[in-house]
Design a protein around this motif. Sequence first.
Motif, mmCIF file in Angstrom:
data_model
loop_
_atom_site.group_PDB
_atom_site.id
_atom_site.type_symbol
_atom_site.label_atom_id
_atom_site.label_comp_id
_atom_site.label_asym_id
_atom_site.label_seq_id
_atom_site.Cartn_x
_atom_site.Cartn_y
_atom_site.Cartn_z
ATOM 1 N N TYR A 464 53.928 8.362 -6.080
ATOM 2 C CA TYR A 464 53.198 9.517 -6.588
ATOM 3 C C TYR A 464 54.076 10.755 -6.454
ATOM 4 C CZ TYR A 464 49.818 13.254 -7.093
ATOM 5 O OH TYR A 464 49.176 14.390 -7.507
ATOM 6 N N ALA A 465 54.198 11.492 -7.547
ATOM 7 C CA ALA A 465 54.982 12.738 -7.579
ATOM 8 C C ALA A 465 56.378 12.525 -7.011
ATOM 9 C CB ALA A 465 54.253 13.840 -6.810
ATOM 10 N N GLY A 466 56.973 11.387 -7.382
ATOM 11 C CA GLY A 466 58.330 11.087 -6.960
ATOM 12 C C GLY A 466 58.460 10.612 -5.530
ATOM 13 N N THR A 467 57.331 10.410 -4.844
ATOM 14 C CA THR A 467 57.343 9.984 -3.444
ATOM 15 C C THR A 467 56.711 8.606 -3.327
ATOM 16 O OG1 THR A 467 57.113 12.280 -2.706
ATOM 17 C CG2 THR A 467 56.572 10.562 -1.114
ATOM 18 N N ARG A 468 57.363 7.723 -2.569
ATOM 19 C CA ARG A 468 56.750 6.426 -2.302
ATOM 20 C C ARG A 468 55.471 6.661 -1.514
ATOM 21 N NH1 ARG A 468 60.251 2.417 -3.697
ATOM 22 N NH2 ARG A 468 62.430 3.023 -3.957
ATOM 23 N N PHE A 469 54.372 6.182 -2.047
ATOM 24 C CA PHE A 469 53.059 6.611 -1.556
ATOM 25 C C PHE A 469 52.335 5.508 -0.778
ATOM 26 C CE2 PHE A 469 48.857 8.848 -2.683
ATOM 27 C CZ PHE A 469 49.074 9.865 -1.762
ATOM 28 N N LEU A 470 52.128 4.352 -1.392
ATOM 29 C CA LEU A 470 51.447 3.268 -0.693
ATOM 30 C C LEU A 470 52.294 2.760 0.461
ATOM 31 C CD1 LEU A 470 49.913 1.066 -3.550
ATOM 32 C CD2 LEU A 470 48.725 2.670 -2.053
#
Length: 596
Positions: A464-470
């Motif tokens: 999400y938004a260029g960031t690994r989220f899960l």
Amino acid sequence: MSGLRSITFGFVAAVCAASAYLLYPAPADSANARVVAAADDGGFDLIPPTVADLYITARTQDSQGNNALLAVTYAANQALPASLPLQVGGRQATLARDSQNPQRYTAVIAFDFDAFLAEQTRRQQLAPSKPWVPRFDGREHIGDAPWAFLDPAQLRSDIARQVAIRIPRDVLLGPPIAISAPRSLMVVHPLVVEDPTRTYDACTNTGNPNGAWTFNKLMTDMANQPVTGVDPSDFVAQWLLAHAGASTVNGYTVDGSPAFSQILSEWPRLSGGKLNLAKSPMRLLAIVNRVDLRTNSAYGGGSAGEGRFVFGVIRPMTGGGCQEVPLTVILEYGVPKLGCPAVRSYAQQWAGLSTLVLGSSGYNAALQALTDQFALANASPGKPNRSAINQVRTNQEPWHPFWDWRQREDQLTTAGPWLRPATTKQTPDRSFNTTASASPRLPQYVNANAPAILAGTYRVPQIYAGTRFLGGDTVTEPYWQHNLIANNNARHKFSLNTCGACHGPETDTDFTHIAPRASGAQAALSSFLTGAPAGGTLDAPMTYTLPDPAVPTTLRSYGDLAFRQSHLSTLASSSCPSGGLFTELHFFPIAMSATH
């Protein structure tokens, strides 16, 4: 003339706490703002469009057997195509956009008016004993509505005169048939989970090591050696090794577990050194029907939810006997059923168990006939290993005083026939769960997606938004929070659908919903399932209320088995080309349907 001629409501003074539930979210202030993106989310069976109104009009039957005009008005601000595929009683139809009203869609269909009339007559007959219908928005109990039905006499007249009949959602709510939770939803009785022909207990050396519900048989079928060439012992050993050592999932490091190292080292071996799966230290705790996690069959859904086997782990003690390890393993299978008739037939088989004697030979045979549909080898030819397994989850109590409870997930992938660590769905990495404004991704995501979260139509992305989220695992969380989240209801729904918070303070749960058990005993269940704080039990589930952890003045109510009772009852008691069609058009799959 058009519209509903008469809706009759049943009232009495008392409220029956768990009689029936809303099987789709009640209209929320965010529902009309939701934008459907079926192509991105996998199809309308996963995230269906919101229905604002429904009409059915009888007409002269044509040569194709069509005898009705269905009119569906969808809520505004939804990105819908010019036509939507529709399944009615196993037959394909098409909802086409009205040229005069872009929110209205119509289809000529084959509809069973006699069955629908019988369903509404049954509702009228039940009215004196069912005054209120408790309603759920997703998994939260949000209040009660009066029991409602279409007046059968007026309905019969409108059908004969081919008058458009409005179908309010209230006349679809409430279970017409009784569902026994311990027989049809959460099977934990020792006469079942210790069935000597279908289960095995390595501690007492009783049962059948190759029985249908043993860890040995289930993992052997999952490995499917005739198709994959993988020895089931190697398949299980590889899975244990992956948990014993550290791994990387979506860029996050998941620490290894001493518990799995110990299980692997103590597992009995064959003469060649391989794991002896017939002596598996896994004790069956529960067989669970999760048909409530199904997809929407009106739009071609190919899933009847999940079927689950829950195991505890045991260790032999030096002086004899066994110790129950604080760790559970859950095999979660997708039920491969396509379309409304198949899904409802499957639901009716589960509902039928409520009429049998729990633990009798007839009951256990009927239950195996259900579990074989998803657990046997080759149950789902289109999935890896031809297995219907969705994921294998583990819930592990801390083995170190400074560790938390931990939940992990493994999946079969097309890259190979082995179980591999996977992200915990709907749950970001725990590093995002902080009140500090220096970590902006959580509030950014919740605030930007608040309408979809409130409507239950969101899916947390891996990035999400260029960031690994899960994240690659989840631990006990106080609850998901951040001081920049604008809407606490959105925070709450997001938090509730994460693994750690659902298994934690958001529902007042001490992590496991199904606890390890001793031989001969029955697994204890969480209050979230039974509603125990309000007096609920497995035999008579109820709802209970507790403060929202972030805003204690806001009260939240839960009672998951009571919700599942109502869901199964409604699903099993209406036919596809009658009231079941309307139920499906309104039905939203639960946002955690790919999760715990």
